[in-house]
Write an enzyme that holds these catalytic residues in place. Sequence first.
Site, PDB file in Angstrom:
ATOM      1  N   ASP A   1     -49.473 123.151 -98.349  1.00  0.00           N
ATOM      2  CA  ASP A   1     -48.751 122.852 -97.110  1.00  0.00           C
ATOM      3  C   ASP A   1     -49.564 123.367 -95.934  1.00  0.00           C
ATOM      4  O   ASP A   1     -50.164 124.445 -96.028  1.00  0.00           O
ATOM      5  CB  ASP A   1     -47.382 123.562 -97.128  1.00  0.00           C
ATOM      6  CG  ASP A   1     -46.271 122.726 -96.511  1.00  0.00           C
ATOM      7  OD1 ASP A   1     -46.559 121.977 -95.564  1.00  0.00           O
ATOM      8  OD2 ASP A   1     -45.121 122.827 -96.983  1.00  0.00           O
TER       9      ASP A   1
ATOM     10  N   HIS B   1     -51.887 119.259 -88.342  1.00  0.00           N
ATOM     11  CA  HIS B   1     -50.715 119.956 -88.891  1.00  0.00           C
ATOM     12  C   HIS B   1     -50.810 120.165 -90.391  1.00  0.00           C
ATOM     13  O   HIS B   1     -50.059 120.951 -90.948  1.00  0.00           O
ATOM     14  CB  HIS B   1     -49.443 119.157 -88.571  1.00  0.00           C
ATOM     15  CG  HIS B   1     -49.077 119.225 -87.122  1.00  0.00           C
ATOM     16  ND1 HIS B   1     -48.042 119.991 -86.653  1.00  0.00           N
ATOM     17  CD2 HIS B   1     -49.632 118.650 -86.028  1.00  0.00           C
ATOM     18  CE1 HIS B   1     -47.955 119.880 -85.337  1.00  0.00           C
ATOM     19  NE2 HIS B   1     -48.919 119.062 -84.927  1.00  0.00           N
TER      20      HIS B   1
HETATM   21  C1  GDG Z   1     -45.734 119.091 -91.256  1.00  0.00           C
HETATM   22  C2  GDG Z   1     -46.662 119.831 -92.227  1.00  0.00           C
HETATM   23  C3  GDG Z   1     -46.259 121.938 -90.942  1.00  0.00           C
HETATM   24  C4  GDG Z   1     -35.535 119.925 -93.121  1.00  0.00           C
HETATM   25  N1  GDG Z   1     -34.342 119.576 -93.617  1.00  0.00           N
HETATM   26  C5  GDG Z   1     -33.542 119.334 -92.568  1.00  0.00           C
HETATM   27  C6  GDG Z   1     -34.270 119.553 -91.407  1.00  0.00           C
HETATM   28  N2  GDG Z   1     -35.504 119.907 -91.779  1.00  0.00           N
HETATM   29  C7  GDG Z   1     -36.595 120.276 -90.851  1.00  0.00           C
HETATM   30  C8  GDG Z   1     -36.858 121.760 -91.003  1.00  0.00           C
HETATM   31  C9  GDG Z   1     -38.294 121.892 -90.549  1.00  0.00           C
HETATM   32  C10 GDG Z   1     -38.879 120.499 -90.824  1.00  0.00           C
HETATM   33  O1  GDG Z   1     -37.811 119.637 -91.168  1.00  0.00           O
HETATM   34  C11 GDG Z   1     -39.860 120.520 -91.991  1.00  0.00           C
HETATM   35  O2  GDG Z   1     -41.022 121.173 -91.539  1.00  0.00           O
HETATM   36  P1  GDG Z   1     -42.143 121.678 -92.568  1.00  0.00           P
HETATM   37  O3  GDG Z   1     -43.107 122.506 -91.800  1.00  0.00           O
HETATM   38  O4  GDG Z   1     -41.476 122.459 -93.649  1.00  0.00           O
HETATM   39  O5  GDG Z   1     -42.796 120.403 -93.232  1.00  0.00           O
HETATM   40  P2  GDG Z   1     -43.367 118.915 -92.775  1.00  0.00           P
HETATM   41  O6  GDG Z   1     -42.277 118.013 -92.350  1.00  0.00           O
HETATM   42  O7  GDG Z   1     -44.165 118.450 -93.947  1.00  0.00           O
HETATM   43  O8  GDG Z   1     -44.335 119.207 -91.510  1.00  0.00           O
HETATM   44  C12 GDG Z   1     -46.244 121.302 -92.336  1.00  0.00           C
HETATM   45  C13 GDG Z   1     -45.471 121.092 -89.954  1.00  0.00           C
HETATM   46  O9  GDG Z   1     -45.916 119.729 -89.959  1.00  0.00           O
HETATM   47  C14 GDG Z   1     -45.639 121.627 -88.536  1.00  0.00           C
HETATM   48  O10 GDG Z   1     -46.989 121.728 -88.211  1.00  0.00           O
HETATM   49  O11 GDG Z   1     -45.652 123.212 -91.039  1.00  0.00           O
HETATM   50  O12 GDG Z   1     -47.135 122.002 -93.174  1.00  0.00           O
HETATM   51  O13 GDG Z   1     -46.644 119.225 -93.519  1.00  0.00           O
HETATM   52  O14 GDG Z   1     -38.344 122.150 -89.178  1.00  0.00           O
HETATM   53  O15 GDG Z   1     -35.915 122.460 -90.233  1.00  0.00           O
HETATM   54  N3  GDG Z   1     -33.748 119.437 -90.183  1.00  0.00           N
HETATM   55  C15 GDG Z   1     -32.425 119.070 -90.108  1.00  0.00           C
HETATM   56  N4  GDG Z   1     -31.669 118.816 -91.213  1.00  0.00           N
HETATM   57  C16 GDG Z   1     -32.169 118.929 -92.450  1.00  0.00           C
HETATM   58  O16 GDG Z   1     -31.470 118.681 -93.439  1.00  0.00           O
HETATM   59  N5  GDG Z   1     -31.853 118.972 -88.897  1.00  0.00           N
END
Ligand code: GDG
Length: 490
Positions: free
Chosen positions: A382, A170
């Site tokens: 990222d 990821h």
């Molecule tokens: C890893 C990789 C890759 C955020 N704030 C709230 C909330 N979120 C959820 C978002 C989103 C998730 O968290 C964050 O996903 P990201 O992709 O931005 O980042 P990572 O957590 O670092 O994920 C990344 C991912 O894996 C998938 O492969 O894209 O690059 O680092 O879904 O919605 N959810 C809720 N409340 C919040 O305040 N419910």
Amino acid sequence: MEPGLRRLVVVSNRLPAALKKEGDCWKVKAGAGGLVTALAPVLKNRGGVWIGWSGASDPTLDVDGLLSNFSSEAGYDLFTVPLTREEVDGYYFGFSNEIIWPLFHDLQTRCRFAPEYWRMYLEVNFKFAEVVARKTSPDDYVWIHDYHLMHQAFFLKSMGVKRSTGFFLHIPFPPPDIFMKLPWRWKLIQALTEFDLVGFQTLQDRKNFAECLRRLVPEVRFEGRGAVISVKIGSRKFRLGAFPISIDFNQFNSMAENPEVAQKAFRIREALRHRKIILGVDRLDYTKGIPERIRSFHTLLSRYPELAGRVNFVQIAVPSREEVDEYKELRTEIEQLVGRVNGEFSFPGWVPVHYHYKSFPHDELVAYYAAADIGLVTPLRDGMNLVAKEYCASNTSEDGVLILSEFAGAAAQLQKDAYLVNPYDMEGIAKAMNRALHWDKAERREHMVGLRDQVRKNNIYWWVDSFLQAGIAKSLDDFPEVESLEYEPG
Ligand code: GDG
């Protein structure tokens, strides 16, 4: 389950439900983060299995009992891998998060290459592989996720357990100049070659991996073109692919259209007196570029004083890895920066930065996305960044602008219609925000329609299908919903 029908088995560090201690009681909470958001809809009611650590290290706890309710509600089986405090420290906080996480995000100066972390990482990977061996059958397809578990296929094979395995990373895979700094580079890359399929977020990540492999295993041969290629090392053959992860577009789109959520979005805009809203949403992590983003907003207000009182920056930072000193320091740094901007620019009736250090319920998050005029997504590096895609899917007014870091995996797919910036270039980001605030309606719509089309088409189901097609020549429909199996005629 019919004999011979493959079950989809997901293996990841954390289960999609986490156990958290509140006072003297343990509570089961649905996990947050990209992986859970991505996979939960895919396993639900499809006879799926998820194997992972529960988040608790208390050996006296009846973890399976606590999880069973969650499991029946979630619609798939959960099996835990029990870990001790010491194992979590060495394998998770140590090897995974103090070595691989910073190294793979090109931040090698943050790495602590402690040999005891490596040993514990191997021990825990062995422990996971034992559970996988016990809880699966040769007909299952075992899909292993992320950098914590790169030795699964290696240990399954060393136990003589034959399983069809796929691995998805990821986070980014770094270029050779960075990867070669890892003291265990050869063993790690060799372990990755034991999977039948290794998937990356982007073609660039796959290219980086292929280059590292070429340096460390000179006899390697690559065959084919396109998203999935074959690799040969002597008689051993496996495949490499690029599979950009995505989101359930329809879920975000229809939630944003839901009248209650639309009402919440309106209330957010009203509370901010219908000023322009620039939104950042991240786990609080040093790869996400949050301090740089706040500094950019400071630059925006300094350079374009006419924006005073007309724009708000809202940053949602979800608590993450709170036990780790580095993350505590980052939190303090962010709070100081927010204080500095607000201290310098506020006047009665206007506080420029609204900072939330908490996780919002899903519908409120979508309301924020829907309310924002600009989605400001500027990670230093990222794997993908799902927030960028969620912002577009929730922007049903098709009136927002996505400003996106060129170092997010998402940039490879969204570059045509996102406003790309260098996350280290604070003046560049300020300029981008100012320009985006002045784009006319037609321009905003044209680009947002393009972004939404891209995310709608290449959604989470497309991602799962492309991985399963490459892994076992099956699509999501080959893992039918359990209800439909029961009513199958004949
Ligand atoms: C890893 C990789 C890759 C955020 N704030 C709230 C909330 N979120 C959820 C978002 C989103 C998730 O968290 C964050 O996903 P990201 O992709 O931005 O980042 P990572 O957590 O670092 O994920 C990344 C991912 O894996 C998938 O492969 O894209 O690059 O680092 O879904 O919605 N959810 C809720 N409340 C919040 O305040 N419910």
